[in-house]
Design an enzyme around this catalytic site. Structure first.
Site, short mmCIF file in Angstrom:
data_model
loop_
_atom_site.label_atom_id
_atom_site.label_comp_id
_atom_site.label_asym_id
_atom_site.label_seq_id
_atom_site.Cartn_x
_atom_site.Cartn_y
_atom_site.Cartn_z
N HIS A 77 14.17 -6.96 1.43
CA HIS A 77 14.08 -5.53 1.11
C HIS A 77 15.46 -4.90 0.96
O HIS A 77 16.00 -4.31 1.91
CB HIS A 77 13.32 -4.81 2.23
CG HIS A 77 11.85 -5.05 2.21
ND1 HIS A 77 10.96 -4.19 1.60
CD2 HIS A 77 11.12 -6.06 2.73
CE1 HIS A 77 9.72 -4.66 1.75
NE2 HIS A 77 9.79 -5.80 2.42
N GLU A 124 16.14 -2.13 -0.42
CA GLU A 124 16.04 -0.68 -0.26
C GLU A 124 16.18 -0.25 1.19
O GLU A 124 16.38 0.94 1.47
CB GLU A 124 14.73 -0.16 -0.86
CG GLU A 124 13.49 -0.32 0.01
CD GLU A 124 12.91 -1.73 0.03
OE1 GLU A 124 11.77 -1.89 0.52
OE2 GLU A 124 13.57 -2.67 -0.45
N CYS A 170 9.21 -7.60 -2.36
CA CYS A 170 8.19 -8.04 -1.41
C CYS A 170 6.80 -8.02 -2.08
O CYS A 170 6.52 -8.86 -2.93
CB CYS A 170 8.25 -7.20 -0.14
SG CYS A 170 7.37 -7.95 1.27
#
Length: 223
Positions: free
Chosen positions: A194, A196, A85
């Site tokens: 994302h 994560e 991002c």
């Protein structure tokens, strides 16, 4: 294995990235934007957030942070680097990846679970996936529209450097549904979604994102 996670003023997802690194089986190492010491890490993650408040352009000031000179030197020498991002924006602003990220075409912030297709499964950060594999991870951005000149897009497509592509809807109007790209050698990857945030069943829509972090462990060992 030691994977550095850089914190800039305004980083929001550095803790999440460090957790993903730990779940993948590596040791996360906190790195500070104003330092010059990479602390002998094997790879680097630039996390999401709003570095320096996204003033000027998203990622533009962070790309000139003191530690980024070290990152750029090591990346050009082959160290794996992942930008997520805001980290993707930083890598583009630093010239480590082509193109730019601009305001979403609809001018709204988008936050949703997003289907992606792995287009290139031989990079340092995608080798745990199969080519064409569909995954679902969150996306959350207001300036996530990937743009580049047509000739540059043609070159990226021809060289197989589109790493990840949006499917089942494009959340930000990115050209050719591009969600992430890689460097020529596949060691540097940037993506707007994302991974994560998709590493545990309890907190994510899936565990599909963990493969980005397990991939780099294989890449470092085989280097």
């Amino acid at each position: 294995m030691r994977i550095g996670v850089i914190t800039f003023p305004g980083s929001l997802d550095d803790v999440d990235a460090a957790r993903a690194v730990r779940l993948a089986g590596a040791e996360p190492v906190a790195l500070w934007h104003a330092d010059h010491d990479l602390k002998d890490v094997d790879a680097i993650v630039l996390p999401g957030g709003f570095s320096y408040g996204d003033y000027l352009r998203a990622g533009a000031i962070a790309a000139r942070a003191p530690l980024m000179q070290e990152v750029m030197d090591r990346a050009r020498a082959g160290m794996p680097v992942l930008g997520i991002c805001n980290g993707f924006q930083v890598l583009c602003e630093a010239g480590l990846l082509p193109g730019a990220l601009t305001r979403n075409s609809h001018l709204h912030f988008r936050n949703r679970d997003q289907a992606l297709r792995i287009e290139r499964a031989d990079t340092a950060w995608t080798a745990s996936y199969a080519p064409g594999e569909r995954i679902v991870v969150p996306v959350k951005n207001g300036e996530g529209r990937y743009v580049a000149a047509d000739a540059d897009l043609d070159r990226l497509e021809g060289e197989g450097r589109v790493a990840v592509r949006y499917v089942e809807g494009n959340p930000n109007g990115s050209m050719r549904d591009i969600a992430g790209v890689s460097s020529e050698n596949g060691r540097v990857v940037g993506l707007m979604p994302h991974p994560e945030h998709a590493v545990e069943d309890l907190t994510g829509p899936s565990t599909d994102g963990l493969g980005f972090f397990t991939s780099v462990l294989k890449a470092v060992v085989s280097a």
